[in-house]
Design a protein around this motif. Structure first.
Motif, PDB file in Angstrom:
ATOM      1  N   LEU A   1       0.834  -1.203   0.000  1.00  0.00           N
ATOM      2  CA  LEU A   1       0.000   0.000   0.000  1.00  0.00           C
ATOM      3  C   LEU A   1       0.865   1.248   0.000  1.00  0.00           C
ATOM      4  O   LEU A   1       2.013   1.237   0.458  1.00  0.00           O
ATOM      5  CB  LEU A   1      -0.931   0.000   1.212  1.00  0.00           C
ATOM      6  CG  LEU A   1      -2.031  -1.063   1.200  1.00  0.00           C
ATOM      7  CD1 LEU A   1      -2.788  -1.070   2.521  1.00  0.00           C
ATOM      8  CD2 LEU A   1      -2.996  -0.856   0.031  1.00  0.00           C
TER       9      LEU A   1
ATOM     10  N   GLU B   1      -6.880   3.676   0.446  1.00  0.00           N
ATOM     11  CA  GLU B   1      -6.652   2.622  -0.548  1.00  0.00           C
ATOM     12  C   GLU B   1      -6.896   1.226   0.018  1.00  0.00           C
ATOM     13  O   GLU B   1      -7.454   0.365  -0.653  1.00  0.00           O
ATOM     14  CB  GLU B   1      -5.220   2.711  -1.083  1.00  0.00           C
ATOM     15  CG  GLU B   1      -4.914   1.670  -2.145  1.00  0.00           C
ATOM     16  CD  GLU B   1      -3.510   1.785  -2.709  1.00  0.00           C
ATOM     17  OE1 GLU B   1      -3.140   0.926  -3.536  1.00  0.00           O
ATOM     18  OE2 GLU B   1      -2.771   2.725  -2.337  1.00  0.00           O
ATOM     19  N   GLY B   2      -6.477   1.000   1.246  1.00  0.00           N
ATOM     20  CA  GLY B   2      -6.619  -0.317   1.873  1.00  0.00           C
ATOM     21  C   GLY B   2      -7.255  -0.204   3.241  1.00  0.00           C
ATOM     22  O   GLY B   2      -6.618  -0.509   4.258  1.00  0.00           O
TER      23      GLY B   2
ATOM     24  N   GLN C   1      -7.062  -3.271   5.762  1.00  0.00           N
ATOM     25  CA  GLN C   1      -5.746  -3.503   6.363  1.00  0.00           C
ATOM     26  C   GLN C   1      -5.422  -2.426   7.395  1.00  0.00           C
ATOM     27  O   GLN C   1      -4.875  -2.717   8.465  1.00  0.00           O
ATOM     28  CB  GLN C   1      -4.663  -3.529   5.279  1.00  0.00           C
ATOM     29  CG  GLN C   1      -4.809  -4.652   4.268  1.00  0.00           C
ATOM     30  CD  GLN C   1      -5.489  -4.197   2.993  1.00  0.00           C
ATOM     31  OE1 GLN C   1      -6.561  -3.579   3.033  1.00  0.00           O
ATOM     32  NE2 GLN C   1      -4.867  -4.508   1.854  1.00  0.00           N
TER      33      GLN C   1
END
Length: 284
Positions: A255, A262-263, A266
């Motif tokens: 990432l 974006e993630g 996570q």
């Protein structure tokens, strides 16, 4: 037939509509007795970058994401070149307005400098401090010449405007694997900055020294970053983790800089132990 990517900003509006007061604009959702989660965005972003965190955490606690002074509908600070403590003080004015006596504070990129300054001003109000892809700062003394990278940021916003700057810079915040809707959200946020507020924030970046700000900070905490970050690369984030005494350092592979956007899964999994530890300490 080509379909437009999902609109993350519309999804966020359904969860946490934008709110405005006399001095600030912010997004807020959730309630309950657990310690609120307060989210501070980076230099080219805004409160809308935290859509994945509102979706994950607003069902269990109050979640607040500000637009920093000079961003969105938030009033710029009076100084042309405000320092970190000016933003830290502004945060506590918003928290007082919202009746939030204590919080778990998350700062991303330049927001990490603002969050640390707020923690220095009122450590008893911060149950835990999370620094995500933290900007280190340039430690430029008052009146000294600005480094070329800082001067270029100022010239970009003056000459290109927000749209042109976003065209040039926004995709550096995510990896090539980022989903189209994520790329659209990141670009839209950068294209929406207020030039005057952005220039103030750039000057804050120039003057700040995050390791020095962290000196003496004694709070439960974490430093977390993306393994493919090209804006605040992993080596620099590791140095911040070393400077934040007692904090855990976590690298999330694959990432980039705007990795909470974006993630989000996570990112949320990485910070959830911090939230859980605060809840246990308070009997929630």
């Amino acid at each position: 037939m080509d379909l437009a990517p999902p609109d993350l900003s519309a999804r966020l509006d359904a969860i946490a509509p934008l709110r405005e007061g006399a001095e600030f604009s912010w997004r807020e959702a959730g309630e309950g007795t657990r310690t609120p989660l307060v989210l501070l965005h980076g230099i080219g972003s805004n409160a809308g970058s935290w859509v994945g965190q509102f979706e994950a955490f607003a069902a269990e606690r109050r979640v607040i994401a500000w637009n920093a002074p000079g961003y969105g509908g938030s009033v710029p600070l009076p100084a042309a070149a405000p320092v970190a403590g000016d933003y830290g003080g502004a945060l506590w004015r918003l928290m007082d307005h919202l009746g939030a006596a204590q919080c778990i504070l998350v700062g991303q990129s330049l927001g990490a400098i603002m969050a640390t300054a707020a923690a220095r001003i009122a450590p008893s109000r911060v149950a835990a401090l999370v620094l995500a892809s933290p900007a280190t700062g340039y430690a430029v003394p008052p009146g000294a010449d600005l480094p070329e990278t800082i001067s270029r940021r100022i010239s970009d916003i003056r000459e290109l405007g927000p749209e042109g700057m976003a065209e040039r810079r926004a995709m550096r915040l995510v990896t090539d694997k980022a989903l189209p809707e994520v790329r659209a959200l990141v670009r839209s946020a950068m294209a929406s900055v207020n030039p005057d507020g952005y220039e103030q924030a750039v000057r804050l970046l120039a003057a700040s020294d995050l390791p020095a700000l962290l000196d003496g900070v004694s709070l439960p905490g974490m430093v977390v970053w993306g393994g493919e970050d090209v804006v605040t690369p992993p080596a620099g984030c590791r140095r911040i983790a070393e400077a934040f005494v007692g904090a855990q350092g976590i690298e999330i592979p694959g990432l980039g800089h705007a990795f909470a956007t974006e993630g989000p899964q996570q990112f949320n999994e990485a910070i959830r132990p911090v939230l859980a530890a605060v809840d246990r300490a308070r009997g929630n």
